[in-house]
Design a protein around this motif. Structure first.
Motif, PDB file in Angstrom:
ATOM      1  N   VAL A  47       1.012  -1.279   0.381  1.00 11.39           N
ATOM      2  CA  VAL A  47       0.331   0.034   0.087  1.00 11.39           C
ATOM      3  C   VAL A  47       0.700   1.074  -0.108  1.00 11.39           C
ATOM      4  O   VAL A  47       0.764   2.007  -0.609  1.00 11.39           O
ATOM      5  CB  VAL A  47      -0.815  -0.358   1.135  1.00 11.39           C
ATOM      6  N   ALA A  48       2.087   1.396   1.063  1.00 15.63           N
ATOM      7  CA  ALA A  48       2.713   2.552   1.048  1.00 15.63           C
ATOM      8  C   ALA A  48       3.223   2.551   0.080  1.00 15.63           C
ATOM      9  O   ALA A  48       3.938   3.523  -0.966  1.00 15.63           O
ATOM     10  CB  ALA A  48       3.720   1.944   1.725  1.00 15.63           C
ATOM     11  N   THR A  49       3.773   1.279  -1.151  1.00 10.74           N
ATOM     12  CA  THR A  49       4.666   1.632  -2.251  1.00 10.74           C
ATOM     13  C   THR A  49       3.636   2.087  -3.395  1.00 10.74           C
ATOM     14  O   THR A  49       3.853   3.118  -4.231  1.00 10.74           O
ATOM     15  CB  THR A  49       4.897   0.293  -2.804  1.00 10.74           C
ATOM     16  N   GLN A  50       2.468   1.446  -3.616  1.00  9.77           N
ATOM     17  CA  GLN A  50       1.699   1.982  -4.319  1.00  9.77           C
ATOM     18  C   GLN A  50       1.074   3.694  -4.044  1.00  9.77           C
ATOM     19  O   GLN A  50       0.572   4.228  -5.207  1.00  9.77           O
ATOM     20  CB  GLN A  50       0.182   1.363  -4.888  1.00  9.77           C
ATOM     21  N   LEU A  51       1.245   3.929  -3.769  1.00 12.07           N
ATOM     22  CA  LEU A  51       0.865   5.062  -2.394  1.00 12.07           C
ATOM     23  C   LEU A  51       1.275   6.019  -3.318  1.00 12.07           C
ATOM     24  O   LEU A  51       0.999   7.436  -3.983  1.00 12.07           O
ATOM     25  CB  LEU A  51       0.809   5.894  -0.784  1.00 12.07           C
ATOM     26  N   GLY A  52       2.649   6.302  -3.517  1.00 12.99           N
ATOM     27  CA  GLY A  52       3.625   7.145  -3.806  1.00 12.99           C
ATOM     28  C   GLY A  52       3.164   7.093  -4.800  1.00 12.99           C
ATOM     29  O   GLY A  52       3.906   8.072  -5.923  1.00 12.99           O
ATOM     30  N   ALA A  53       3.176   6.153  -5.603  1.00 10.67           N
ATOM     31  CA  ALA A  53       2.217   5.943  -6.876  1.00 10.67           C
ATOM     32  C   ALA A  53       0.961   7.020  -7.784  1.00 10.67           C
ATOM     33  O   ALA A  53       0.236   7.336  -9.007  1.00 10.67           O
ATOM     34  CB  ALA A  53       2.331   5.047  -7.961  1.00 10.67           C
ATOM     35  N   LEU A  54       0.027   7.124  -6.496  1.00  6.06           N
ATOM     36  CA  LEU A  54      -1.072   8.139  -7.336  1.00  6.06           C
ATOM     37  C   LEU A  54      -0.962   9.655  -7.432  1.00  6.06           C
ATOM     38  O   LEU A  54       0.282  10.235  -7.248  1.00  6.06           O
ATOM     39  CB  LEU A  54      -1.761   8.086  -5.940  1.00  6.06           C
ATOM     40  N   PRO A  55      -2.061  10.536  -7.700  1.00  6.00           N
ATOM     41  CA  PRO A  55      -1.256  11.260  -8.756  1.00  6.00           C
ATOM     42  C   PRO A  55      -0.980  12.702  -7.039  1.00  6.00           C
ATOM     43  O   PRO A  55      -1.996  12.080  -5.475  1.00  6.00           O
ATOM     44  CB  PRO A  55      -2.969  12.050  -8.691  1.00  6.00           C
ATOM     45  N   GLN A  56      -0.854  13.481  -6.878  1.00  2.91           N
ATOM     46  CA  GLN A  56      -0.005  14.212  -6.013  1.00  2.91           C
ATOM     47  C   GLN A  56      -1.715  14.461  -5.047  1.00  2.91           C
ATOM     48  O   GLN A  56      -1.201  14.343  -3.951  1.00  2.91           O
ATOM     49  CB  GLN A  56       0.198  15.561  -6.278  1.00  2.91           C
ATOM     50  N   ARG A  57      -2.691  14.816  -5.765  1.00  6.53           N
ATOM     51  CA  ARG A  57      -3.852  15.715  -4.445  1.00  6.53           C
ATOM     52  C   ARG A  57      -4.061  15.072  -3.867  1.00  6.53           C
ATOM     53  O   ARG A  57      -4.528  14.931  -2.674  1.00  6.53           O
ATOM     54  CB  ARG A  57      -4.692  15.873  -5.423  1.00  6.53           C
ATOM     55  N   GLN A  58      -4.396  13.470  -4.424  1.00  5.75           N
ATOM     56  CA  GLN A  58      -4.351  11.703  -4.226  1.00  5.75           C
ATOM     57  C   GLN A  58      -4.107  11.399  -3.263  1.00  5.75           C
ATOM     58  O   GLN A  58      -4.173  11.347  -1.854  1.00  5.75           O
ATOM     59  CB  GLN A  58      -5.117  10.921  -4.583  1.00  5.75           C
ATOM     60  N   ARG A  59      -2.523  11.874  -3.038  1.00  2.00           N
ATOM     61  CA  ARG A  59      -1.449  10.922  -2.563  1.00  2.00           C
ATOM     62  C   ARG A  59      -1.625  11.811  -1.106  1.00  2.00           C
ATOM     63  O   ARG A  59      -1.767  12.387   0.286  1.00  2.00           O
ATOM     64  CB  ARG A  59       0.376  11.359  -2.989  1.00  2.00           C
ATOM     65  N   ASP A  60      -2.072  13.511  -1.387  1.00  2.00           N
ATOM     66  CA  ASP A  60      -1.439  14.069  -0.317  1.00  2.00           C
ATOM     67  C   ASP A  60      -2.543  14.002   0.742  1.00  2.00           C
ATOM     68  O   ASP A  60      -2.134  14.273   1.834  1.00  2.00           O
ATOM     69  CB  ASP A  60      -1.584  15.878  -0.867  1.00  2.00           C
ATOM     70  N   VAL A  61      -3.938  14.249  -0.116  1.00  2.00           N
ATOM     71  CA  VAL A  61      -5.072  13.605   0.794  1.00  2.00           C
ATOM     72  C   VAL A  61      -4.869  12.348   1.753  1.00  2.00           C
ATOM     73  O   VAL A  61      -5.041  12.701   2.664  1.00  2.00           O
ATOM     74  CB  VAL A  61      -6.287  13.901  -0.105  1.00  2.00           C
ATOM     75  N   LEU A  62      -4.600  11.413   1.276  1.00  3.61           N
ATOM     76  CA  LEU A  62      -4.372  10.165   1.796  1.00  3.61           C
ATOM     77  C   LEU A  62      -3.529  10.499   2.599  1.00  3.61           C
ATOM     78  O   LEU A  62      -3.548   9.625   4.241  1.00  3.61           O
ATOM     79  CB  LEU A  62      -4.155   9.073   1.172  1.00  3.61           C
ATOM     80  N   GLN A  63      -1.955  10.852   2.282  1.00  3.06           N
ATOM     81  CA  GLN A  63      -1.546  11.307   3.481  1.00  3.06           C
ATOM     82  C   GLN A  63      -1.346  11.614   4.826  1.00  3.06           C
ATOM     83  O   GLN A  63      -1.184  11.047   5.871  1.00  3.06           O
ATOM     84  CB  GLN A  63      -0.154  11.602   3.132  1.00  3.06           C
ATOM     85  N   SER A  64      -2.676  12.705   4.377  1.00  6.78           N
ATOM     86  CA  SER A  64      -2.566  13.300   5.632  1.00  6.78           C
ATOM     87  C   SER A  64      -3.782  13.143   7.058  1.00  6.78           C
ATOM     88  O   SER A  64      -3.480  13.021   7.902  1.00  6.78           O
ATOM     89  CB  SER A  64      -3.386  15.365   5.228  1.00  6.78           C
ATOM     90  N   ILE A  65      -4.399  11.723   5.946  1.00  7.49           N
ATOM     91  CA  ILE A  65      -5.726  11.997   6.814  1.00  7.49           C
ATOM     92  C   ILE A  65      -5.745  10.520   7.319  1.00  7.49           C
ATOM     93  O   ILE A  65      -5.792   9.758   8.179  1.00  7.49           O
ATOM     94  CB  ILE A  65      -6.668  11.529   6.675  1.00  7.49           C
TER      95      ILE A  65
END
Lengths: 212, 170
Positions: free
Chosen positions: B113-131
């Motif tokens: 999950v952590a690896t694939q998180l890095g491949a997401l578009p910036q905005r989605q990654r920011d939001v997921l990371q934050s929450i």
């Protein structure tokens, strides 16, 4: 990301409400239907003697057969869109059109034949039938697959084959109003072949796109 | 699950927390039965949780919950084993001597999950990371990235869906 973090994130997304699979399938089929109808109107059209044909029970029987394929196929495909669903107890619904066809073939055999059996079976439109039903099915098949992607079928190939049956049943309903071959033998041969082809395409594509 | 579907976020959180140990045990058992080391169990658990989340509308509130849950768990376990089978085909151990650094990642727990998180578009990654990682609320996340709360919700849901698709096709 550790699992507790993931769980917290999922809970934060709980407000998102997804529609039921039945709703997405209906929408997708409604979007695809005009394309199939366009193919029908451009290349085929309703047969000219449709008013008198409607008095022929074998003409009407074609619609009973195609709809008894399409509607149960929709019901079973929605059932199978649940992850824990089994085919057991539902498969007989898909035998309805076969049963109807058998009754119709029996009925025709008891009447004085207007044409020899082989001629009734081969008919005049077998090639058009084999081409037109799959062609009109394709937009509907794409729609059915898009709609069912919203579900979670445990067997994606089977679910894809059912999407094929749904679309072939609907396309054959359109085609039946064009085709002048009304013999149940013709329907049992060529409609079935066309349907099997579409179901095979559905299974093949479904096994790829219906995984969740 | 019934209250969760009715909009009770806390009940949903409790439910996911309660089923996770059961899923973890099932994943370990499944891996062991297939003769695989249990190091991927946490990845499987996370994939199951994502699928449960994204497919919860396929649960019929009249039907029992456990068969539905375990059907999803089974599906994800089989999926992972199949993918693993494919990987064994190009056995990474054969390259262990030439690529000593790369092998460790295979055994890291819940890394997918952590690896694939890095491949997401910036905005989605920011939001997921934050929450997820900073445990910020939707409101705080909205303030931080000067987005509306609605936009955060959309990015969050799309991010989870995209993450699941990436894991599936990986």
């Amino acid at each position: 990301m550790d699992t507790d973090q993931l769980i917290r994130t999922l809970a934060a997304d709980n407000a998102h409400r997804a529609p039921r699979v039945g709703a997405t399938l209906t929408m997708a089929l409604l979007v695809a239907a005009p394309l199939s109808i366009l193919i029908f109107a451009t290349f085929l059209g309703v047969r000219p003697d449709v008013m008198s044909a409607m008095h022929n029970p074998f003409f009407d029987m074609k619609f009973a057969v195609t709809l008894s394929l399409a509607i149960p196929a929709i019901i079973v495909s929605l059932h199978l869109s649940r992850p824990e669903a089994l085919m057991r107890g539902w498969g007989w619904l898909l035998l309805l059109p076969i049963g109807l066809l058998a009754v119709a073939i029996g009925g025709e055999a008891m009447m004085a034949p207007a044409m020899p059996m082989t001629m009734r079976m081969v008919g005049r439109n077998s090639r058009v039938c084999l081409l037109a039903i799959p062609a009109m099915s394709l937009p509907l098949l794409a729609g059915a697959l898009v709609g069912l992607r919203h579900g979670a079928p445990s067997n994606p190939a089977l679910a894809g084959a059912l999407a094929g049956l749904v679309s072939a049943g609907l396309a054959a309903t359109l085609y039946a109003s064009h085709c002048t071959d009304d013999s149940p033998l013709f329907v049992a041969t060529w409609y079935t072949l066309a349907t099997a082809l579409v179901a095979a395409i559905g299974a093949l594509v479904g096994s790829k796109v219906l995984r969740y | 699950m019934r209250s969760a579907m009715a909009g009770d976020d806390a009940a949903y959180h409790r439910l996911l927390k309660a089923v996770t140990p059961v899923l973890r045990a099932a994943a370990r058992r499944g891996l062991a039965r297939a003769g695989q080391p249990p190091d991927q169990a946490e990845d499987i658990v996370q994939e199951i949780l994502l699928a449960v989340h994204l497919k919860r509308h396929t649960w019929d509130s009249e039907a029992p919950f456990a068969p539905w849950l375990f059907a999803i768990a089974r599906n994800k376990l089989i999926d992972t084993l199949r993918r693993r089978g494919r990987r064994i085909f190009v056995n990474i151990d054969d390259f262990a001597e030439t690529l000593p650094g790369e092998v460790a990642e295979e055994t890291a727990s819940a890394a997918e999950v952590a690896t694939q998180l890095g491949a997401l578009p910036q905005r989605q990654r920011d939001v997921l990371q934050s929450i997820a990682v900073e445990s910020a609320s939707i409101r705080d996340t909205a303030a931080k990235y000067s987005m509306s709360e609605g936009a955060v919700r959309v990015a969050l849901h799309r991010g989870l869906a995209a993450l699941t698709a990436k894991l599936r096709n990986n």
